[in-house]
Design an enzyme around this catalytic site. Structure first.
Site, short mmCIF file in Angstrom:
data_model
loop_
_atom_site.label_atom_id
_atom_site.label_comp_id
_atom_site.label_asym_id
_atom_site.label_seq_id
_atom_site.Cartn_x
_atom_site.Cartn_y
_atom_site.Cartn_z
N CYS A 61 -16.98 -9.44 -1.49
CA CYS A 61 -16.41 -9.53 -0.15
C CYS A 61 -15.79 -8.19 0.19
O CYS A 61 -16.15 -7.16 -0.42
CB CYS A 61 -15.41 -10.69 -0.05
N ASN A 78 -11.88 -8.27 -2.22
CA ASN A 78 -11.91 -8.88 -3.56
C ASN A 78 -10.58 -9.56 -3.91
O ASN A 78 -10.17 -9.58 -5.08
CB ASN A 78 -12.32 -7.86 -4.64
N CYS A 105 -9.61 -12.55 -1.58
CA CYS A 105 -9.67 -13.90 -0.98
C CYS A 105 -10.96 -14.64 -1.31
O CYS A 105 -10.96 -15.62 -2.05
CB CYS A 105 -9.50 -13.83 0.54
N ARG A 106 -12.08 -14.19 -0.72
CA ARG A 106 -13.33 -14.95 -0.81
C ARG A 106 -14.06 -14.77 -2.14
O ARG A 106 -14.44 -15.77 -2.78
CB ARG A 106 -14.27 -14.58 0.35
N SER A 107 -14.31 -13.53 -2.55
CA SER A 107 -15.14 -13.36 -3.76
C SER A 107 -14.46 -13.81 -5.05
O SER A 107 -15.16 -14.30 -5.95
CB SER A 107 -15.70 -11.94 -3.87
N ASP A 156 -13.68 -14.47 6.99
CA ASP A 156 -12.57 -13.84 6.29
C ASP A 156 -11.28 -14.60 6.62
O ASP A 156 -10.85 -14.64 7.77
CB ASP A 156 -12.48 -12.39 6.79
P1 4NP Z 1 -11.49 -10.80 1.30
O1 4NP Z 1 -10.33 -10.84 2.39
O2 4NP Z 1 -12.48 -9.76 1.75
O3 4NP Z 1 -12.05 -12.17 1.35
O4 4NP Z 1 -10.82 -10.46 -0.02
C1 4NP Z 1 -9.63 -9.71 2.81
C2 4NP Z 1 -8.57 -9.25 2.08
C3 4NP Z 1 -7.85 -8.16 2.52
C4 4NP Z 1 -8.22 -7.52 3.68
C5 4NP Z 1 -9.28 -7.96 4.41
C6 4NP Z 1 -10.01 -9.05 3.96
N1 4NP Z 1 -7.43 -6.42 4.14
O5 4NP Z 1 -7.74 -5.91 5.23
O6 4NP Z 1 -6.51 -5.99 3.46
#
Ligand code: 4NP
Length: 151
Positions: free
Chosen positions: A9, A12, A14-16, A122
């Site tokens: 993602c 790294n 939240c989703r992955s 996201d």
């Molecule tokens: P992820 O979510 O891609 O599912 O881990 C996010 C985590 C942090 C951010 C964006 C998406 N950020 O902008 O910090």
């Protein structure tokens, strides 16, 4: 030899990490090696978001010891499949590729499913229930992907 699958993602956190936990639960160590990474370096070294840890724990999956890391070109050689959450991840991962062989390894996690959502949204800036939705989507997508890729 184990099939190596990398869940990817943006951050790294939240989703992955959740996708990694679900894939580990649905597979065994002999047949599959599962890891995760983010296309960005914002959260390198961090534990998963507390909301991802909480939703995973509801399903008896412990992702609390994972540490965020950034996707590298070497990952694309090392893994057999790179499964991304959305089109932004897709274009970022494809940008690291230098060959058709590498590009062929990268796919949207939703590609093996007939889910309504074309991507895994996201949940970072949303409400807590976004994580429950993401869990359900990921569980479906991971199950469907494994059904198509298990001998
Ligand atoms: P992820 O979510 O891609 O599912 O881990 C996010 C985590 C942090 C951010 C964006 C998406 N950020 O902008 O910090």
């Amino acid at each position: 030899m184990a099939t190596k699958v990398l869940m990817v993602c943006l951050g790294n956190i939240c989703r992955s990490p959740l996708a990694e936990g679900i894939m580990r639960k649905l597979t065994n160590d002999t047949d599959f090696l599962i890891d995760s990474a983010g296309t960005a370096n914002y959260h390198v070294g961090a534990a998963p978001d507390h909301r991802s840890i909480a939703i995973a724990a509801l399903y008896n999956i412990d992702i609390s010891t994972q540490q965020a890391r950034q996707l590298t070109p070497a990952d694309i050689d090392a893994f057999d499949h790179i499964l991304v959450m959305d089109e932004e991840n897709l274009s970022n991962a494809l940008a690291l590729c230098t060959s058709e062989t590498q590009r062929h390894k990268i796919a949207l996690i939703t590609s093996a499913s007939e889910v309504e959502a074309y991507r895994i949204p996201d949940p970072y800036y949303g409400e807590a229930d976004g994580f429950a939705h993401v869990y359900e989507l990921l569980h479906d997508c991971c199950s469907n992907w494994l059904a198509k890729h298990t001998k």
